[in-house]
Structures are given as C-alpha cells and as structure tokens.
Design an enzyme around this catalytic site. Structure first.
Site, PDB file in Angstrom:
ATOM      1  N   CYS A  87      32.369  49.582  43.050  1.00 16.25           N
ATOM      2  CA  CYS A  87      32.727  48.826  41.806  1.00 16.25           C
ATOM      3  C   CYS A  87      31.796  47.385  42.079  1.00 16.25           C
ATOM      4  CB  CYS A  87      33.911  48.221  41.748  1.00 16.25           C
ATOM      5  SG  CYS A  87      33.514  46.883  40.732  1.00 16.25           S
ATOM      6  N   CYS A 139      33.584  44.401  42.323  1.00 18.47           N
ATOM      7  CA  CYS A 139      34.695  44.457  43.818  1.00 18.47           C
ATOM      8  C   CYS A 139      34.101  44.133  45.061  1.00 18.47           C
ATOM      9  CB  CYS A 139      35.087  46.030  43.699  1.00 18.47           C
ATOM     10  SG  CYS A 139      36.258  46.647  42.220  1.00 18.47           S
TER      11      CYS A 139
END
Length: 99
Positions: free
Chosen positions: A24, A27
């Site tokens: 991600c 993230c």
C-alpha cells in the site's frame, strides 16, 4: 482476537493502531508522518502496526475496509478512526484532543 494485541490496546494511555499492508503506497506515506509525530511532538502514545494481510481477523474485528486506517484506543475502546493519509498537524491535533 490476538491476546497480545488485546492486551496492548487495553493498556493505560493512548494507543495508535496503524492498519497497513506492505504493498500500500499511502500506507508507506503515512509511516514517516506517524514516526515524526511520535518522536518530535512531545505526545505520549503507543504505536502498533497491524498488517491486514497477516492479521485479517483483527482488521475485520474493527471493520477496516480501506487502508491506511488509524484507530486510536484508550483503555481498549476505540476513540477515533481515520482512513487515509493525515499530515503531522492534523494527527497532532487529533491526538491532543484525546489526551
């Protein structure tokens, strides 16, 4: 639910749980922001990272549908949930309001 995780979020003080995945990109953008808040903003809280791919049960338990998701716990009770990337100022304000 994982006993260790449960014990951590029930501990005294504020606990920031960062739900993420290795793949991600947002993230990865959020990680240094959390680190900066933790190291430079004189706020007392614990950080726990939960990889949603490796811990799907915990993610499902807290209805994590998108990542990154941050949940702030106090005494095991979710106090605030946010989805997406927050800047340092936003995160500091949120944490200060809960401490």
């Amino acid at each position: 639910m994982n006993r260790r995780f449960r014990n951590i979020i029930k501990s005294e003080g504020l606990v920031l749980v960062d739900f993420y995945a290795d793949w991600c990109v947002p993230c990865k953008q959020l990680e240094p922001i959390i680190k900066e808040v933790k190291e430079n903003c004189n706020l007392r809280f614990r950080v726990v990272k939960v990889n949603v791919d490796k811990n799907p049960f915990i993610a499902n338990q807290y209805n994590v549908k998108s990542i990154p998701t941050i949940i702030l716990f106090k005494a095991g009770i979710p106090q605030w949930t946010g989805v997406g990337v927050y800047n340092v100022t936003e995160l500091v304000n949120i944490i200060q309001n809960l401490t």
